[in-house]
Write a protein that holds these residues in place. Sequence first.
Motif, PDB file in Angstrom:
ATOM      1  N   SER A 242       1.048   6.748   8.770  1.00  0.00           N
ATOM      2  CA  SER A 242       0.121   5.676   8.406  1.00  0.00           C
ATOM      3  C   SER A 242       0.461   4.389   9.149  1.00  0.00           C
ATOM      4  N   LYS A 246      -1.883   2.547  11.875  1.00  0.00           N
ATOM      5  CA  LYS A 246      -2.286   1.151  11.770  1.00  0.00           C
ATOM      6  C   LYS A 246      -1.879   0.353  13.013  1.00  0.00           C
ATOM      7  N   ARG A 266     -11.269  -3.562   7.937  1.00  0.00           N
ATOM      8  CA  ARG A 266     -11.932  -2.464   7.226  1.00  0.00           C
ATOM      9  C   ARG A 266     -11.214  -1.133   7.452  1.00  0.00           C
ATOM     10  N   ARG A 268      -8.070  -0.580   8.487  1.00  0.00           N
ATOM     11  CA  ARG A 268      -6.735  -0.532   7.881  1.00  0.00           C
ATOM     12  C   ARG A 268      -6.819  -0.236   6.385  1.00  0.00           C
ATOM     13  N   LYS A 269      -7.872  -0.792   5.770  1.00  0.00           N
ATOM     14  CA  LYS A 269      -8.062  -0.508   4.345  1.00  0.00           C
ATOM     15  C   LYS A 269      -8.329   0.975   4.131  1.00  0.00           C
ATOM     16  N   GLU A 270      -9.107   1.578   5.019  1.00  0.00           N
ATOM     17  CA  GLU A 270      -9.379   3.012   4.909  1.00  0.00           C
ATOM     18  C   GLU A 270      -8.092   3.825   5.025  1.00  0.00           C
ATOM     19  N   ASP A 272      -5.050   2.770   4.251  1.00  0.00           N
ATOM     20  CA  ASP A 272      -4.286   2.586   3.021  1.00  0.00           C
ATOM     21  C   ASP A 272      -4.860   3.417   1.876  1.00  0.00           C
ATOM     22  N   GLU A 273      -6.186   3.437   1.791  1.00  0.00           N
ATOM     23  CA  GLU A 273      -6.822   4.214   0.725  1.00  0.00           C
ATOM     24  C   GLU A 273      -6.538   5.702   0.898  1.00  0.00           C
ATOM     25  N   ALA A 274      -6.555   6.138   2.156  1.00  0.00           N
ATOM     26  CA  ALA A 274      -6.261   7.558   2.412  1.00  0.00           C
ATOM     27  C   ALA A 274      -4.836   7.877   2.021  1.00  0.00           C
ATOM     28  N   ILE A 276      -3.048   6.292  -0.223  1.00  0.00           N
ATOM     29  CA  ILE A 276      -2.963   6.250  -1.685  1.00  0.00           C
ATOM     30  C   ILE A 276      -3.494   7.539  -2.289  1.00  0.00           C
ATOM     31  N   GLN A 277      -4.596   8.034  -1.742  1.00  0.00           N
ATOM     32  CA  GLN A 277      -5.155   9.291  -2.249  1.00  0.00           C
ATOM     33  C   GLN A 277      -4.173  10.440  -2.074  1.00  0.00           C
ATOM     34  N   GLU A 280      -1.421  10.064  -4.535  1.00  0.00           N
ATOM     35  CA  GLU A 280      -1.843  10.468  -5.872  1.00  0.00           C
ATOM     36  C   GLU A 280      -1.718  11.984  -6.064  1.00  0.00           C
TER      37      GLU A 280
END
Length: 636
Positions: A242, A246, A266, A268-270, A272-274, A276-277, A280
């Motif tokens: 990750s 980035k 936008r 970089r947020k994707e 981070d969200e990936a 986090i998923q 999880e």
Amino acid sequence: MALSKILSEDFLTCIICRERYEEPKILPCVHSFCKKCLEEHVKVKLDRKRRFPCPMCRRECKLPEKGAENLEKSRLLANLAEVVNKVDEAKTQDKCETCALKEPPVDADATKRCLKCDDNMCDVCSAEHRRHGACRDHQLIPLGELSDETYASELRSRQQILCNHDNKTPAEVFCCACEMFICGTCVCLEHKDHACKYIPSAAKGGRESLANAQEEIGQQERRVTSLLSIMKERKMGLYRHSEKLKESISNREEEVIALVRISGDRMRKEVDEAMIQEKEVLDPMEKELELIQGCFVSFKEFTNALIIHGSDPEVLQIMANCLRRGKELTEMNLPSIPSTIRLTLDVKHVNNMSTVLRQCMGELRHAMDKELLWSFCVDLNSDPPETLSHVAVDAEGRVFVGVWCNKDTKRNKVNVYDVGRRLMATITNPELTGGSLAGIAFDQDGNVVVRSQSDNLVMIYSREGKLQSDFHSQQPHAVSVNSKGEYVIAGREAIYIHDKDGVVAHSFPDPLQGNAFKHVAVSVTGDILVSHPGAHKVLAYNPVSGVLKFTYEANGCGDGHVNVPKGMCCLANGDIILADDGNHRLHLLSPDGVFKKFLLTKEDELKSPQDVALNPDGKVVVVEERGAVKCFAFLD
């Protein structure tokens, strides 16, 4: 484990209240808690079927009709806690208890304790105590030694178990059928036809069974430890990937900084969200594995303490429960580690960045393992036939490809391709007497290093193809440059290390000789790796002593087998990538030469790989004999 160590550590601490056990109860999963703590836990967690989860491992447990009171008592923990309490009590009594009973009472400091009477005494009273006929065999120890194992062991030896029927008579026998401690009378009256054994004999068998269970649990625990290690490495790899992703986005953003700042945020947020998923998915799995591992550790600690320090009655009382729990843990189905989905960045070259910002920045998508990022074919002559022999990639991403003509080695050359894979220069030397220009490496100034075996020369060219300098080296087969800027030459008969001026600093023999040209590389740790295509071997040498560190061999097509090994390169973690010409595949080796896996095979449409290199982004560039140059990305 020494008894004194158990008494001083957390073995006797309830994990709920973090205090010493009071009326410890043991659950079917062999985890123990204070009775009051369990009662509070049950109030919250008990379901309609009178079941509740273990506070530690979450295993479902059945609550007896009369509540926590009727849960099985942990004799081992209760008895050990009793010993600790008595030791603590003895330490607090610093006055002579005999002097305190005199008329008038005398205030004297206690110096010794009678283990039989459980009284603290001064020097005078302890001497009189010893002179008394009934007390001559009593053992007196200094108060300063109360923390030693002697006093605790004495207290343990005085603990007795009573017959389960009358709870008064000392038990001598264990009924294996009823799992009860009984006296001699009850053997005849209540357990006449049952399998009964004297407590020491039954406990001996119980210890042996528990030891066997421990061994089986140990094997399962090692598997869990391995899974946890893989899980943690996977998470670290996810983080590193990750971060690297980035960084790639940021580098791309700098090219069009005025137009792409918003788009960069936008994307970089994707990422981070990936991440986090994926976390999880991975975090619960990791916690579950840690929980399972905790079960194994606690089971081993408990049974080990039971085997070593448990009295015979204690062993027998909990043996069956431990064995049942051990079987449960041994047969437990371990969770499998899920595969992770990663994103990669698609980059496309565009002209009008202001109107096609998204195309210019690229798109995030799921990365694929063994993904072919790009490829091109070198234009080779068929008469006389030419093949590809070497590849290298410089710090700016330019690709240098060696072209070999076996029938006319004066035609040998090095083609230089820019980042768009367009031919920008060609390195040749028609003045060489024997030709044989081959091999590609870069010195610390970014110049291109090649060799000519028949001319006994190593030559340094600029990236534009201009000869800068050369020096003599005996029959050079392959060239490389180490981290000190020294030239590492694999000669026909020896390995030579030349300093920056081309002078031989030292050398050592290479036992494998032949007409097939060798390949050489320098590992992350500085070891010299030499592949011998004719001998089907890769040798690794210490760069100073020349001592052979490992050999990777075994001619064949199975795992760890090579057939005409060619070029090599090394990853940042020390792993080695090896081109296997005859088997049409790339091997991944550990830094000490142990086979790990195949990166690419014939099924991935790899044909006769001759050499392999890494580009600045860590992607793998490989050249095939018949002219193909391919760049691959790997997830791991």
